[in-house]
Motif scaffolding. Structure first.
Motif, mmCIF file in Angstrom:
data_model
loop_
_atom_site.group_PDB
_atom_site.id
_atom_site.type_symbol
_atom_site.label_atom_id
_atom_site.label_comp_id
_atom_site.label_asym_id
_atom_site.label_seq_id
_atom_site.Cartn_x
_atom_site.Cartn_y
_atom_site.Cartn_z
ATOM 1 N N THR A 91 0.901 -1.282 0.120
ATOM 2 C CA THR A 91 0.293 0.000 0.031
ATOM 3 C C THR A 91 0.777 1.240 -0.099
ATOM 4 O O THR A 91 2.069 1.195 0.564
ATOM 5 C CB THR A 91 -1.153 0.010 1.114
ATOM 6 N N ASN A 92 0.172 2.395 -0.338
ATOM 7 C CA ASN A 92 1.073 3.489 -0.262
ATOM 8 C C ASN A 92 0.607 4.351 1.030
ATOM 9 O O ASN A 92 -0.325 5.025 1.250
ATOM 10 C CB ASN A 92 0.347 4.365 -1.449
ATOM 11 N N GLU A 95 -3.852 3.176 4.437
ATOM 12 C CA GLU A 95 -4.878 3.727 3.642
ATOM 13 C C GLU A 95 -6.103 3.485 4.578
ATOM 14 O O GLU A 95 -6.250 2.627 5.700
ATOM 15 C CB GLU A 95 -5.186 2.675 2.389
ATOM 16 N N SER A 96 -7.183 3.753 4.230
ATOM 17 C CA SER A 96 -8.539 3.520 4.703
ATOM 18 C C SER A 96 -9.592 3.164 3.836
ATOM 19 O O SER A 96 -9.716 3.492 2.772
ATOM 20 C CB SER A 96 -8.943 4.719 5.710
ATOM 21 N N ASN A 97 -10.486 2.634 4.369
ATOM 22 C CA ASN A 97 -12.050 2.224 3.495
ATOM 23 C C ASN A 97 -13.013 2.277 4.332
ATOM 24 O O ASN A 97 -13.011 2.305 5.408
ATOM 25 C CB ASN A 97 -11.982 0.859 2.580
ATOM 26 N N ARG A 106 -8.488 1.547 8.891
ATOM 27 C CA ARG A 106 -7.519 1.714 8.441
ATOM 28 C C ARG A 106 -6.505 0.495 8.398
ATOM 29 O O ARG A 106 -6.325 -0.083 9.414
ATOM 30 C CB ARG A 106 -6.795 2.652 9.478
#
Length: 125
Positions: A91-92, A95-97, A106
């Motif tokens: 991942t960069n 991240e979150s969704n 997260r």
């Protein structure tokens, strides 16, 4: 060794070509729908959680587990430790969704020594 160690397995992720068949199969084994977004979601049986989602590639690889997600209380600190150890990040950053909306999920992913994907994650209320 990192000091911000995981506290347990959050879920195991399985890519699928047929979400309905996957859900039906695991419901037959006693799983219930924890999160249902149609073609992707989470199924739970006791403390075992399976994430399913559409396959991202044509080829079906042996052992269809995509990643192992580990819960981590101190996610930001663990990220810095993993990064400092030189692990190959997927991942960069963190991240979150909205998989667990209205709660926020997260996470970050990095590669293990055998190419396996390891996810550290935390769900925030």
């Amino acid at each position: 060794m990192i000091t911000n160690i995981p506290s347990g397995i959050a879920h195991v992720a399985i890519p699928t070509d047929d979400p309905e068949l996957t859900v039906s199969f695991y419901e037959n084994l006693g799983f219930i729908r924890l999160v249902d977004h149609g073609v992707r979601g989470m199924l739970q049986c006791q403390t075992c959680v399976i994430e399913y989602y559409p396959r991202r590639q044509e080829e079906k690889l042996a052992g269809c587990i995509d990643h192992i997600a580990l819960t981590c209380e101190h996610l930001d600190e663990a990220y810095e430790e993993i990064l400092a150890q030189g692990h190959q990040m997927i991942t960069n950053g963190i991240e979150s969704n909205e998989m667990f909306a209205p709660r926020t999920n997260r996470f970050f992913l990095f590669k293990g020594p055998n190419g396996e994907k390891i996810e550290f994650c935390k769900i925030y209320e």
